[in-house]
Design a protein around this motif. Sequence first.
Motif, mmCIF file in Angstrom:
data_model
loop_
_atom_site.group_PDB
_atom_site.id
_atom_site.type_symbol
_atom_site.label_atom_id
_atom_site.label_comp_id
_atom_site.label_asym_id
_atom_site.label_seq_id
_atom_site.Cartn_x
_atom_site.Cartn_y
_atom_site.Cartn_z
ATOM 1 N N ILE A 69 93.860 -30.001 -38.029
ATOM 2 C CA ILE A 69 93.584 -31.270 -38.714
ATOM 3 C C ILE A 69 92.155 -31.754 -38.459
ATOM 4 C CG2 ILE A 69 94.272 -33.683 -38.928
ATOM 5 C CD1 ILE A 69 97.127 -32.788 -38.163
ATOM 6 N N ALA A 70 91.826 -32.080 -37.213
ATOM 7 C CA ALA A 70 90.523 -32.697 -36.925
ATOM 8 C C ALA A 70 89.355 -31.748 -37.200
ATOM 9 C CB ALA A 70 90.491 -33.174 -35.469
ATOM 10 N N TRP A 71 89.448 -30.509 -36.695
ATOM 11 C CA TRP A 71 88.349 -29.561 -36.900
ATOM 12 C C TRP A 71 88.195 -29.204 -38.369
ATOM 13 C CZ3 TRP A 71 88.542 -24.303 -38.463
ATOM 14 C CH2 TRP A 71 87.332 -23.600 -38.321
ATOM 15 N N SER A 72 89.311 -28.994 -39.059
ATOM 16 C CA SER A 72 89.251 -28.655 -40.483
ATOM 17 C C SER A 72 88.620 -29.778 -41.293
ATOM 18 C CB SER A 72 90.653 -28.354 -41.013
ATOM 19 O OG SER A 72 91.168 -27.171 -40.446
ATOM 20 N N LEU A 73 89.034 -31.027 -41.055
ATOM 21 C CA LEU A 73 88.491 -32.153 -41.819
ATOM 22 C C LEU A 73 87.032 -32.432 -41.480
ATOM 23 C CD1 LEU A 73 91.569 -34.547 -41.860
ATOM 24 C CD2 LEU A 73 90.510 -33.418 -43.832
ATOM 25 N N ALA A 74 86.586 -32.013 -40.295
ATOM 26 C CA ALA A 74 85.161 -32.151 -39.965
ATOM 27 C C ALA A 74 84.294 -31.348 -40.933
ATOM 28 C CB ALA A 74 84.918 -31.688 -38.527
ATOM 29 N N HIS A 75 84.899 -30.370 -41.612
ATOM 30 C CA HIS A 75 84.143 -29.569 -42.574
ATOM 31 C C HIS A 75 83.827 -30.331 -43.854
ATOM 32 C CE1 HIS A 75 85.250 -26.347 -39.820
ATOM 33 N NE2 HIS A 75 84.330 -25.610 -40.407
ATOM 34 N N LEU A 76 84.441 -31.491 -44.039
ATOM 35 C CA LEU A 76 83.992 -32.370 -45.120
ATOM 36 C C LEU A 76 82.527 -32.738 -44.903
ATOM 37 C CD1 LEU A 76 86.968 -34.871 -45.599
ATOM 38 C CD2 LEU A 76 86.055 -33.315 -47.341
ATOM 39 N N THR A 79 80.104 -22.918 -59.996
ATOM 40 C CA THR A 79 79.964 -22.541 -58.585
ATOM 41 C C THR A 79 80.852 -21.368 -58.205
ATOM 42 O OG1 THR A 79 81.652 -24.173 -58.008
ATOM 43 C CG2 THR A 79 79.364 -24.881 -57.856
ATOM 44 N N ILE A 80 81.240 -20.573 -59.168
ATOM 45 C CA ILE A 80 82.214 -19.521 -58.869
ATOM 46 C C ILE A 80 81.589 -18.401 -58.046
ATOM 47 C CG2 ILE A 80 81.758 -18.238 -61.019
ATOM 48 C CD1 ILE A 80 84.839 -17.670 -61.040
ATOM 49 N N SER A 81 82.353 -17.928 -57.088
ATOM 50 C CA SER A 81 82.012 -16.745 -56.296
ATOM 51 C C SER A 81 83.323 -16.187 -55.766
ATOM 52 C CB SER A 81 81.081 -17.101 -55.131
ATOM 53 O OG SER A 81 81.759 -17.887 -54.170
ATOM 54 N N VAL A 82 83.326 -14.922 -55.386
ATOM 55 C CA VAL A 82 84.549 -14.308 -54.870
ATOM 56 C C VAL A 82 85.041 -15.061 -53.636
ATOM 57 C CG1 VAL A 82 85.538 -12.223 -53.846
ATOM 58 C CG2 VAL A 82 83.982 -12.028 -55.791
ATOM 59 N N GLY A 83 84.106 -15.395 -52.725
ATOM 60 C CA GLY A 83 84.477 -16.104 -51.502
ATOM 61 C C GLY A 83 85.103 -17.448 -51.774
ATOM 62 N N LEU A 141 93.026 -25.722 -44.969
ATOM 63 C CA LEU A 141 92.566 -24.336 -44.877
ATOM 64 C C LEU A 141 91.414 -24.064 -45.836
ATOM 65 C CD1 LEU A 141 95.609 -21.904 -44.419
ATOM 66 C CD2 LEU A 141 93.922 -22.634 -42.768
ATOM 67 N N VAL A 142 91.414 -24.769 -46.968
ATOM 68 C CA VAL A 142 90.362 -24.556 -47.969
ATOM 69 C C VAL A 142 88.989 -24.916 -47.408
ATOM 70 C CG1 VAL A 142 89.437 -25.336 -50.185
ATOM 71 C CG2 VAL A 142 91.874 -24.836 -49.959
ATOM 72 N N LEU A 143 88.876 -26.043 -46.714
ATOM 73 C CA LEU A 143 87.571 -26.513 -46.235
ATOM 74 C C LEU A 143 86.882 -25.527 -45.290
ATOM 75 C CD1 LEU A 143 88.290 -30.321 -45.712
ATOM 76 C CD2 LEU A 143 86.683 -29.327 -47.350
ATOM 77 N N PRO A 144 87.520 -25.094 -44.181
ATOM 78 C CA PRO A 144 86.836 -24.149 -43.289
ATOM 79 C C PRO A 144 86.604 -22.788 -43.951
ATOM 80 C CG PRO A 144 89.062 -24.557 -42.513
ATOM 81 C CD PRO A 144 88.809 -25.564 -43.587
ATOM 82 N N LEU A 145 87.532 -22.342 -44.792
ATOM 83 C CA LEU A 145 87.347 -21.067 -45.483
ATOM 84 C C LEU A 145 86.156 -21.146 -46.441
ATOM 85 C CD1 LEU A 145 90.965 -19.836 -46.333
ATOM 86 C CD2 LEU A 145 89.304 -18.733 -44.827
ATOM 87 N N ALA A 146 86.034 -22.264 -47.138
ATOM 88 C CA ALA A 146 84.903 -22.435 -48.052
ATOM 89 C C ALA A 146 83.575 -22.447 -47.295
ATOM 90 C CB ALA A 146 85.060 -23.734 -48.851
ATOM 91 N N ALA A 147 83.578 -23.068 -46.104
ATOM 92 C CA ALA A 147 82.344 -23.111 -45.308
ATOM 93 C C ALA A 147 81.917 -21.708 -44.861
ATOM 94 C CB ALA A 147 82.552 -24.017 -44.094
ATOM 95 N N VAL A 148 82.897 -20.850 -44.600
ATOM 96 C CA VAL A 148 82.591 -19.507 -44.109
ATOM 97 C C VAL A 148 82.339 -18.521 -45.248
ATOM 98 C CG1 VAL A 148 83.502 -17.531 -42.840
ATOM 99 C CG2 VAL A 148 83.859 -19.842 -41.963
ATOM 100 N N LEU A 149 83.194 -18.544 -46.267
ATOM 101 C CA LEU A 149 83.165 -17.520 -47.319
ATOM 102 C C LEU A 149 82.222 -17.829 -48.472
ATOM 103 C CD1 LEU A 149 86.988 -16.702 -47.591
ATOM 104 C CD2 LEU A 149 85.225 -15.488 -46.282
ATOM 105 N N ALA A 150 81.920 -19.110 -48.681
ATOM 106 C CA ALA A 150 81.125 -19.469 -49.862
ATOM 107 C C ALA A 150 79.704 -19.820 -49.494
ATOM 108 C CB ALA A 150 81.785 -20.645 -50.583
#
Length: 307
Positions: free
Chosen positions: A174-181, A247-251, A298-307
């Motif tokens: 929760i907290a770490w994931s939302l920090a990715h906002l 903004t499309i990309s595979v990641g 899960l979307v936020l941290p994954l987007a930060a890493v993959l996109a």
Amino acid sequence: MNLPSALTDRYVELLHLDRSSLRIDVDAGPFSVHLGGRGVFFLIVTVAILAIAGAAVLASGKQELRQKWLTWVLILPVVGIPIWLGKGTTAALAIVLAVIASAEYARMIVLPRPERLILLGCAVAYPLLAWLRPSYLALVPLVVLLCALPSIFEGDLTDGVRRTAFTGFGTVWIAWSLAHLVILWENAFLVCFAAAATDVAAWCGGKGFKRFAWGARPLSPLSPNKTVGGLVGAVLGAVIVLTLLGTISVGLVIAVAFGGVLGDLLESMFKRQAGVKDAGDWLPGFGGLLDRIDSLLLVLPLAAVLA
């Protein structure tokens, strides 16, 4: 004309459309508004999709869908305006969301007071660190280990491992994931909007593909309503909305589509463990805040890493 080639050309044109040239100019004396840039495009697209969805919901005549649509109308400015205003207000938004979601999680899992305080402390600290000292987020694994301290000091051999595991996981989920906002700030609304639209696409895919044997197959026994058809709908929805937003990309497709579906299943596991239908009951048509943002976690941290 070669039809596939023509469609490809139109797709490339849409993808490279200048989305930063739109402006909103309202001259009303001291209340004049002059806005420009990519955010204006996102605002227009959001309002347009809400309007189209509202017409479809009204035509369906279903009270549940009307409640969900009305809740979305109320949520969008609450999320969009702080992100638009800047990183500091985005951090404040992340803190509010993390505090409420952490409280719902702690109540659902039935955590003692020391662990609840740890969750709430992280809910405030992580978004602030993401804003002011992002490098300090590298200490998050250490905080997870320190979640064992209350059980260690109390000598809790009966429930200590469970308390530690659920608390440590909750601080990250929760907290770490939302920090990715805050980390994603310039693209945070884009990711949130894409995740929300993909969530709707997953629902449509689940309904539309259930007539096929493969489409009706559940992804997990935890949630029979989450099907392969829903996942296909999520992928198609992610491709469409990310193309529209340029903004499309595979990641990013992986982050938004697969992250959203898995995030939903993850919360389903916790709700099954706790024996509850929803994490809360104060959002009409959705349950609690955690029920609304589970995909985003899960979307936020994954987007930060993959996109």
